[in-house]
Design an enzyme around this catalytic site. Structure first.
Site, mmCIF file in Angstrom:
data_model
loop_
_atom_site.group_PDB
_atom_site.id
_atom_site.type_symbol
_atom_site.label_atom_id
_atom_site.label_comp_id
_atom_site.label_asym_id
_atom_site.label_seq_id
_atom_site.Cartn_x
_atom_site.Cartn_y
_atom_site.Cartn_z
ATOM 1 N N TYR A 223 0.863 -1.092 0.070
ATOM 2 C CA TYR A 223 -0.012 -0.169 -0.095
ATOM 3 C C TYR A 223 0.952 1.413 -0.004
ATOM 4 C CZ TYR A 223 -3.378 3.352 1.489
ATOM 5 O OH TYR A 223 -4.423 4.499 1.886
ATOM 6 N N ASP B 15 9.313 3.084 -0.145
ATOM 7 C CA ASP B 15 8.350 3.373 0.569
ATOM 8 C C ASP B 15 8.496 3.218 1.936
ATOM 9 O OD1 ASP B 15 6.085 4.704 1.725
ATOM 10 O OD2 ASP B 15 4.796 3.551 0.640
ATOM 11 N N LYS C 212 4.091 8.793 8.977
ATOM 12 C CA LYS C 212 3.837 8.122 10.357
ATOM 13 C C LYS C 212 4.686 8.780 11.492
ATOM 14 C CE LYS C 212 1.105 4.771 8.300
ATOM 15 N NZ LYS C 212 0.956 3.982 7.170
HETATM 16 C C1 PLP Z 1 0.448 4.541 5.872
HETATM 17 C C2 PLP Z 1 0.969 4.273 4.645
HETATM 18 C C3 PLP Z 1 1.108 4.954 3.452
HETATM 19 C C4 PLP Z 1 0.067 6.257 3.350
HETATM 20 O O1 PLP Z 1 0.149 7.190 4.263
HETATM 21 P P1 PLP Z 1 -1.234 7.935 4.671
HETATM 22 O O2 PLP Z 1 -0.618 9.158 5.667
HETATM 23 O O3 PLP Z 1 -2.023 7.451 5.357
HETATM 24 O O4 PLP Z 1 -1.685 8.642 3.397
HETATM 25 C C5 PLP Z 1 1.910 5.021 2.263
HETATM 26 N N1 PLP Z 1 2.793 3.995 2.443
HETATM 27 C C6 PLP Z 1 2.912 2.995 3.466
HETATM 28 C C7 PLP Z 1 3.890 2.028 3.302
HETATM 29 C C8 PLP Z 1 1.994 3.131 4.393
HETATM 30 O O5 PLP Z 1 2.226 2.395 5.583
#
Ligand code: PLP
Length: 436
Positions: free
Chosen positions: A144, A239, A267
């Site tokens: 994701y 990511d 995060k």
């Molecule tokens: C949570 C997450 C996102 C998205 O971040 P948001 O702040 O919710 O838009 C993107 N990549 C990874 C790996 C994530 O865990």
């Protein structure tokens, strides 16, 4: 009228928000029952609107690595708020947090702060396309990367939880530019580059997958992604929105010793406030406006309150890295292995995938190494487990396809309570063999 209690709040929320929530993974549809409404958090605990206390194992989906209401972060945000919440002009705090980030992630020469992980990955892909002049993007099934159109293809997390193959509203023409390949399969990446010679702008990957449940890269996999993208002159984007500052101070790239071209963070970097970042090699980042032709912007980017929380959180991690990460490893191993041992004792099939302070208890006996194997999990068993744990005051992420997180505030007592609760949950598990 003052509305109190989770049930009353839920009724109101369902009138106002689709599914009663502002983000789908907060709903309990995959596990049944209604989600408690949170009133406050402190350290490892959450309290709901009915006054019940829970040990928190999702930590706002990652950010709360130092526990809720970490005093230095609370004070920093209060001080910043008193000087005004936002200016729309540059502040020293942005440079202060950026210096902490580039020190922790040497692959990042320049960066931009944004307000969400979605923005970070969307912007990283845009600048990778600008840099290469190419259109196609490789991502991996079950990873994701936020909910921008082009990345919402076989996207794990909530999309997998609710069984949505892609997303309605994403035009075919856009989805078509995203090549979704199985994770941990080098041959699939080679084949895609062979088919789309000189057309692939970037490979974006969660170096340790968290959003299909936790899946570590096979030995040599990340090295292969690095070698192939270098050879094909495509941009390698790690990511690390979930893994950054969690698996190690410098994320998965530090742990595995790989240097990506670009990195996305979120995060933890904002300590629980809306904040994320994307960055990487200067020659790529310099393509962004106002230096270059790739546009990207944000009214609240680098917001002073978010910077304050980020500096307090990341600053603490930098200062105490030698104690924080070994502590996280020890308590994570204790609870992940402790619960796995209870499952084994009760005869409940379970595969435990853990990387530092993130892990998933998969209800399957098939080793989980990609999305297809994650999907062999018995999600009904997971749902029963989740309900029983919640009833016993342990709040796990409400989906089999999510990683469990803890933070430095979790004490050994909490861990023992969690393992005891799991033993109770498994004792009533239907797949437990009959003891006569
Ligand atoms: C949570 C997450 C996102 C998205 O971040 P948001 O702040 O919710 O838009 C993107 N990549 C990874 C790996 C994530 O865990």
């Amino acid at each position: 009228m003052k509305i109190i209690g989770s049930r009353a709040l839920q009724e109101r929320a369902e009138r106002l928000f689709p599914g009663g929530v502002n983000s789908p993974v907060r709903a309990f549809r995959a596990v049944g029952g209604d989600p408690p409404f949170v009133e406050r958090g402190d350290g490892a605990y959450l309290w709901d609107a009915d006054g019940r206390r829970y040990i928190d194992y999702f930590g706002s989906w990652g950010p709360m690595i130092l526990g809720h209401a970490f005093p230095a972060a609370v004070e920093a945000v209060q001080r910043a708020a008193a000087r005004s919440a936002s200016f729309g002009a540059s502040t020293a705090a942005e440079g202060d947090l950026a210096e902490l980030v580039v020190k922790a992630f040497p692959s990042i020469e320049k960066l931009r702060f944004v307000s969400s992980g979605t923005e970070a990955t969307m912007s990283a892909v845009r600048v990778a396309r600008a840099f290469t002049g190419r259109k196609y993007v490789i991502k991996f099934e079950g990873c994701y990367h936020g909910h921008s159109d082009g990345l919402l293809v076989k996207a794990g997390s909530g999309v997998a939880t609710f069984g949505i193959p892609g997303s309605a509203g994403v035009p075919e023409e856009i989805a078509h530019l995203t090549l979704a390949l199985p994770f941990n399969d080098v041959a699939a990446v080679e084949a895609a580059f062979a088919t789309h010679k000189n057309e692939i702008a970037c490979v974006i990957v969660e170096p340790v997958v968290g959003n299909a449940g936790c899946i570590a890269p096979a030995a040599g996999y990340l090295e292969a992604l690095r070698a192939i993208t270098a050879r094909e002159e495509a941009v390698l984007i790690f990511d690390e929105v979930m893994t950054g500052f969690r698996l190690a101070l410098g994320g998965a790239q530090e742990l595995y010793g790989i240097t990506p071209d670009m990195t996305t963070l979120g995060k933890i970097v904002g300590g629980g406030l809306p904040c994320a970042a994307f960055g990487g090699r200067a020659e790529i980042m310099n393509l962004l406006a106002p230096l270059g032709p790739a546009y990207q912007a944000g009214t609240l980017s680098g917001n002073p309150l978010a910077m304050a929380a980020g500096i307090a959180t990341v600053g603490h991690l930098v200062k105490h890295r030698d104690t924080v990460y070994p502590l996280l490893e020890n308590i994570s191993a204790a609870v992940a292995d402790g619960v796995a041992a209870e499952a084994a004792k009760a005869g409940v099939p379970m595969v435990t995938n853990r990387a530092g302070a993130m892990w998933t208890w998969f209800f399957t006996s098939t080793p989980v190494m990609d999305f297809a194997t994650a999907a062999t999990s018995d999600t009904a068993s997971f749902a029963r487990f989740h309900r029983s744990m919640l009833e016993q005051g342990v709040w796990l992420p409400p989906s089999q396809y999510e990683a469990v997180f803890l933070g430095t505030a979790h004490a050994m007592d909490d861990i023992h309570q969690t393992i005891a609760a799991a033993a109770v949950a498994f004792a009533s598990h239907p797949s437990r063999p009959n003891v006569s």
